[in-house]
Every structure is written in C-alpha cells, then in structure tokens.
Design a protein around this motif. Structure first.
Motif, PDB file in Angstrom:
ATOM      1  N   SER A   1       0.902  -1.148   0.000  1.00 24.36           N
ATOM      2  CA  SER A   1       0.000   0.000   0.000  1.00 24.36           C
ATOM      3  C   SER A   1       0.941   1.199   0.000  1.00 24.36           C
ATOM      4  CB  SER A   1      -0.940  -0.028   1.210  1.00 24.36           C
ATOM      5  OG  SER A   1      -0.215  -0.162   2.408  1.00 24.36           O
ATOM      6  N   LYS A   2       0.827   2.105   0.954  1.00 25.62           N
ATOM      7  CA  LYS A   2       1.904   3.082   1.110  1.00 25.62           C
ATOM      8  C   LYS A   2       3.098   2.368   1.728  1.00 25.62           C
ATOM      9  CE  LYS A   2       1.452   6.590   4.018  1.00 25.62           C
ATOM     10  NZ  LYS A   2       0.981   7.882   4.545  1.00 25.62           N
ATOM     11  N   SER A   3       2.814   1.489   2.671  1.00 26.67           N
ATOM     12  CA  SER A   3       3.835   0.608   3.230  1.00 26.67           C
ATOM     13  C   SER A   3       4.102  -0.535   2.263  1.00 26.67           C
ATOM     14  CB  SER A   3       3.371   0.033   4.569  1.00 26.67           C
ATOM     15  OG  SER A   3       3.284   1.026   5.555  1.00 26.67           O
ATOM     16  N   ASN A   4       5.304  -1.051   2.323  1.00 22.61           N
ATOM     17  CA  ASN A   4       5.663  -2.217   1.522  1.00 22.61           C
ATOM     18  C   ASN A   4       6.454  -3.170   2.416  1.00 22.61           C
ATOM     19  OD1 ASN A   4       7.680  -2.819  -1.483  1.00 22.61           O
ATOM     20  ND2 ASN A   4       5.995  -3.994  -0.625  1.00 22.61           N
ATOM     21  N   PHE A   5       5.966  -4.388   2.540  1.00 25.01           N
ATOM     22  CA  PHE A   5       6.631  -5.369   3.403  1.00 25.01           C
ATOM     23  C   PHE A   5       6.240  -6.779   2.971  1.00 25.01           C
ATOM     24  CE2 PHE A   5       2.634  -4.011   5.224  1.00 25.01           C
ATOM     25  CZ  PHE A   5       2.013  -5.168   5.645  1.00 25.01           C
ATOM     26  N   ILE A   6       7.036  -7.729   3.405  1.00 25.81           N
ATOM     27  CA  ILE A   6       6.785  -9.137   3.098  1.00 25.81           C
ATOM     28  C   ILE A   6       6.555  -9.884   4.404  1.00 25.81           C
ATOM     29  CG2 ILE A   6       7.700 -11.257   2.067  1.00 25.81           C
ATOM     30  CD1 ILE A   6       9.546  -9.476   0.369  1.00 25.81           C
TER      31      ILE A   6
ATOM     32  N   GLY B   1      10.352   2.777   4.657  1.00 25.91           N
ATOM     33  CA  GLY B   1      10.243   3.415   5.964  1.00 25.91           C
ATOM     34  C   GLY B   1       8.836   3.457   6.514  1.00 25.91           C
ATOM     35  N   TYR B   2       7.837   3.549   5.633  1.00 18.53           N
ATOM     36  CA  TYR B   2       6.454   3.566   6.103  1.00 18.53           C
ATOM     37  C   TYR B   2       6.104   2.272   6.840  1.00 18.53           C
ATOM     38  CZ  TYR B   2       5.687   7.605   3.046  1.00 18.53           C
ATOM     39  OH  TYR B   2       5.751   8.834   2.455  1.00 18.53           O
ATOM     40  N   SER B   3       6.563   1.157   6.309  1.00 13.18           N
ATOM     41  CA  SER B   3       6.268  -0.123   6.966  1.00 13.18           C
ATOM     42  C   SER B   3       6.952  -0.217   8.323  1.00 13.18           C
ATOM     43  CB  SER B   3       6.680  -1.294   6.072  1.00 13.18           C
ATOM     44  OG  SER B   3       8.064  -1.278   5.796  1.00 13.18           O
ATOM     45  N   ILE B   4       8.151   0.344   8.426  1.00 15.82           N
ATOM     46  CA  ILE B   4       8.854   0.361   9.720  1.00 15.82           C
ATOM     47  C   ILE B   4       8.087   1.211  10.719  1.00 15.82           C
ATOM     48  CG2 ILE B   4      10.986   1.006  10.915  1.00 15.82           C
ATOM     49  CD1 ILE B   4      12.459   0.483   8.258  1.00 15.82           C
ATOM     50  N   ASP B   5       7.663   2.396  10.270  1.00 13.87           N
ATOM     51  CA  ASP B   5       6.877   3.291  11.137  1.00 13.87           C
ATOM     52  C   ASP B   5       5.626   2.604  11.677  1.00 13.87           C
ATOM     53  OD1 ASP B   5       8.153   5.664  11.557  1.00 13.87           O
ATOM     54  OD2 ASP B   5       7.338   6.657   9.796  1.00 13.87           O
TER      55      ASP B   5
ATOM     56  N   SER C   1      -1.862   4.569  11.133  1.00 11.52           N
ATOM     57  CA  SER C   1      -0.756   5.331  10.542  1.00 11.52           C
ATOM     58  C   SER C   1      -1.179   6.065   9.270  1.00 11.52           C
ATOM     59  CB  SER C   1       0.411   4.387  10.218  1.00 11.52           C
ATOM     60  OG  SER C   1       0.902   3.744  11.375  1.00 11.52           O
ATOM     61  N   ASN C   2      -2.503   6.058   8.991  1.00 12.37           N
ATOM     62  CA  ASN C   2      -3.043   6.686   7.772  1.00 12.37           C
ATOM     63  C   ASN C   2      -2.413   6.113   6.510  1.00 12.37           C
ATOM     64  OD1 ASN C   2      -4.715   8.542   9.221  1.00 12.37           O
ATOM     65  ND2 ASN C   2      -2.878   9.765   9.665  1.00 12.37           N
ATOM     66  N   ASP C   3      -2.094   4.840   6.570  1.00 14.93           N
ATOM     67  CA  ASP C   3      -1.377   4.199   5.476  1.00 14.93           C
ATOM     68  C   ASP C   3      -2.239   4.034   4.228  1.00 14.93           C
ATOM     69  OD1 ASP C   3       1.339   2.553   5.174  1.00 14.93           O
ATOM     70  OD2 ASP C   3      -0.219   1.459   4.096  1.00 14.93           O
ATOM     71  N   PHE C   4      -3.535   3.961   4.411  1.00 15.16           N
ATOM     72  CA  PHE C   4      -4.429   3.702   3.283  1.00 15.16           C
ATOM     73  C   PHE C   4      -4.909   4.974   2.600  1.00 15.16           C
ATOM     74  CE2 PHE C   4      -5.365   0.106   6.306  1.00 15.16           C
ATOM     75  CZ  PHE C   4      -4.640  -0.848   5.606  1.00 15.16           C
ATOM     76  N   ASN C   5      -4.495   6.147   3.118  1.00 10.89           N
ATOM     77  CA  ASN C   5      -5.012   7.409   2.595  1.00 10.89           C
ATOM     78  C   ASN C   5      -4.433   7.790   1.235  1.00 10.89           C
ATOM     79  OD1 ASN C   5      -6.390   7.518   4.953  1.00 10.89           O
ATOM     80  ND2 ASN C   5      -5.310   9.272   5.830  1.00 10.89           N
ATOM     81  N   ASP C   6      -3.200   7.377   0.970  1.00  6.42           N
ATOM     82  CA  ASP C   6      -2.506   7.839  -0.237  1.00  6.42           C
ATOM     83  C   ASP C   6      -2.327   6.742  -1.280  1.00  6.42           C
ATOM     84  OD1 ASP C   6      -2.184  10.361   0.945  1.00  6.42           O
ATOM     85  OD2 ASP C   6      -0.389   9.696   1.998  1.00  6.42           O
ATOM     86  N   THR C   7      -3.237   5.803  -1.310  1.00 10.57           N
ATOM     87  CA  THR C   7      -3.127   4.718  -2.278  1.00 10.57           C
ATOM     88  C   THR C   7      -4.508   4.325  -2.784  1.00 10.57           C
ATOM     89  OG1 THR C   7      -2.252   2.486  -2.612  1.00 10.57           O
ATOM     90  CG2 THR C   7      -3.211   2.946  -0.464  1.00 10.57           C
ATOM     91  N   ASP C   8      -4.577   3.940  -4.029  1.00  9.36           N
ATOM     92  CA  ASP C   8      -5.865   3.553  -4.610  1.00  9.36           C
ATOM     93  C   ASP C   8      -6.237   2.127  -4.222  1.00  9.36           C
ATOM     94  OD1 ASP C   8      -6.193   6.003  -5.883  1.00  9.36           O
ATOM     95  OD2 ASP C   8      -5.043   5.359  -7.626  1.00  9.36           O
TER      96      ASP C   8
END
Length: 286
Positions: free
Chosen positions: A51-56, A73-77, A103-110
């Motif tokens: 999403s805005k974060s990227n992790f496995i 860094g977003y995923s770390i946060d 973390s408002n991670d879903f706000n900036d992604t479609d």
C-alpha cells in the motif's frame, strides 16, 4: 597440578567470553529486528503487501507470521516492534490492518496489492483475512493480486539472487535489517520526495532489470504466470519514494529480447513507454 588448574581456568575464561559474545550478538540482533530471529528451516512461504507501506510476511510451517521483511520506511513506522510476529494469520492480519489504518497508510493509495510467493492456499487465506479486516475497520480499498518468487523479488530490488530459496530468504532478511538500521539512524533520509519529471529514467530502470532477468530465458509469453511480475519492480530504486508500473503494463521475451509497454500513473498524469526489443523506447502505447 597447577598447570592443569591454569589450563582449566584459561579454557573456562575463553568459554565464558565466547558465550558472552554470542549472547550479546543475539541480544543486539534481536533488538534490531523486533526480538525475532530468522529460522530458515521453518520457512513455508511469503506474501507481500503493498500500500503506502511495503513489506513481506514470512509464514512458517506452523502457519504463523514468523518475520516481517520491511521494504520501506512507512512499513517500519507502522509495524516495527508491534508484536505481530509469532501470531497466527488471523490475529496478525487484524493487527496489521489496525496499525496501518492508525498510521493513515491507506489514505494515499488507490488499491492494496497482495503478492503471492507460490503457496496459493496460504495466499488465499491471507487475502480473505485482509478483506475481512478492511470491512471491519471501514477501509474502502480494493485488493489486487500479484505473484512473484523470492529470486525475482531480489532481482527487482537489484540484488544478487540464488537458485536456493534458503539463501534468498537470508538475503531478504538482511536487507530488512539494514533498512531498519538506516531508518533509525536517519529518518529524514526516508522523507517523501518528488520524483524526477523525466519518467523515461524509471522506465529504463525497469527495462534494464527485465533484460537482466531475460538473460536466462529465451521465450516467455505476455502475462506469463511463471514470469517476473512487472508491477512488482520498484522503478525508482528508492525504498521510500517508490514507483511501480501500472497493471496495464506488460512485457514478453522473444529470442532473448524484451518487448515491453510501461505505464505510470503519477500525480494525475500518465506516462507511457514502448520498448521493441532494445532500450531505445518510444513514448506512448505500443
């Protein structure tokens, strides 16, 4: 007798020092990775989340989330040291969605993309849990599907890869540790920046990775399920300022040459590039 006592004392001292170093190393390592070590022999499969974060998510043979491999860094946060590791899939995904939303991670992604690493049963279970928790938490986002392999992921990140999964697991784990270390030392390095206006640079980055991938492949059809997913390649090469080709993009390999169409959506603008077997591109559709 004295010599024996001295020898025993020396051996004991060396043993104590060695044990101390071993314990200290693992305490530091565990602190750095959220108190979770890597157990490659217990590895089952992976599912990547973008999403805005990227992790496995590394899933072990007990069907629990054994490790989170941080890719930006977003995923770390959002997820670093949040006691997610060690939980079963249902509990882990609930906690992940909760932390990402806070973390408002879903706000900036479609969309939210989930990427399968080869175990469709586990992938479907994780996708089902994500869909459920998105409803519970009131997140109105679609989930799109992708697929890749550990080896292909390392290639997309511009790292050397191995034919052995166990080596690729270790490499991804070490990449995550290094990223955490860099992030903790210099958070400002990971602040969002504007991307270069010349998007052909990013198209070339992807094309170069595709040609590197194609060195071992003579022919591959467009949209091949066994191929490298073009939408999983970070075109910017920057963990914090990622750019990916849209799902309309494609490539195929013919006689060892890569033919590709890349489309980027960025700041409400569309950038398109067409490659016909070499790195000389034309702008627009193919």
């Amino acid at each position: 007798m004295k010599k024996k006592i001295i020898i025993i004392a020396i051996i004991t001292f060396i043993a104590v020092v060695a044990i101390g170093i071993y314990i200290l190393y693992h305490v530091v390592l565990n602190d750095l990775t959220g108190n979770v070590g890597l157990k490659p022999d217990q590895y089952l499969t992976s599912v990547e989340v973008k999403s805005k974060s990227n992790f496995i998510l590394f899933i072990n043979k007990k069907k629990k989330v054994s490790n989170i491999i941080f890719l930006n860094g977003y995923s770390i946060d959002s997820l670093y040291k949040k006691n997610i590791e060690g939980k079963n899939i249902e509990d882990a995904i609930e906690l992940i969605v909760d932390k990402l939303k806070n973390s408002n991670d879903f706000n900036d992604t479609d969309d939210i993309q989930l990427i399968d690493y080869g175990n469709i049963s586990i992938y479907n279970e994780i996708k089902m849990e994500f869909n459920k928790q998105l409803v519970v938490y009131g997140v109105d986002k679609n989930i799109t599907d992708g697929s890749t392999t550990l080896r292909e992921k390392l290639i997309s990140l511009n790292y050397d890869s191995s034919d052995k999964d166990i080596e690729n697991i270790k490499k991804l784990y070490n990449i995550s540790i290094d990223l955490i270390s860099q992030y903790r030392e210099n958070k400002s390095f990971y602040e969002k920046k504007e991307l270069d206006k010349d998007f052909s640079v990013y198209a070339n980055n992807i094309y170069n990775k595709l040609t590197n991938y194609a060195k071992e492949i003579t022919t591959q059809e467009k949209y091949s399920k066994d191929g490298l997913d073009i939408t999983t390649i970070n075109a910017s090469g920057d963990y914090q300022n990622e750019l990916y080709a849209s799902k309309d993009s494609w490539y195929y390999i013919e006689s060892g040459k890569v033919f590709s169409y890349m489309k980027f959506n960025y700041n409400d603008k569309i950038y398109e590039y067409c490659y016909k077997g070499d790195n000389n591109f034309t702008e627009g559709t193919c």
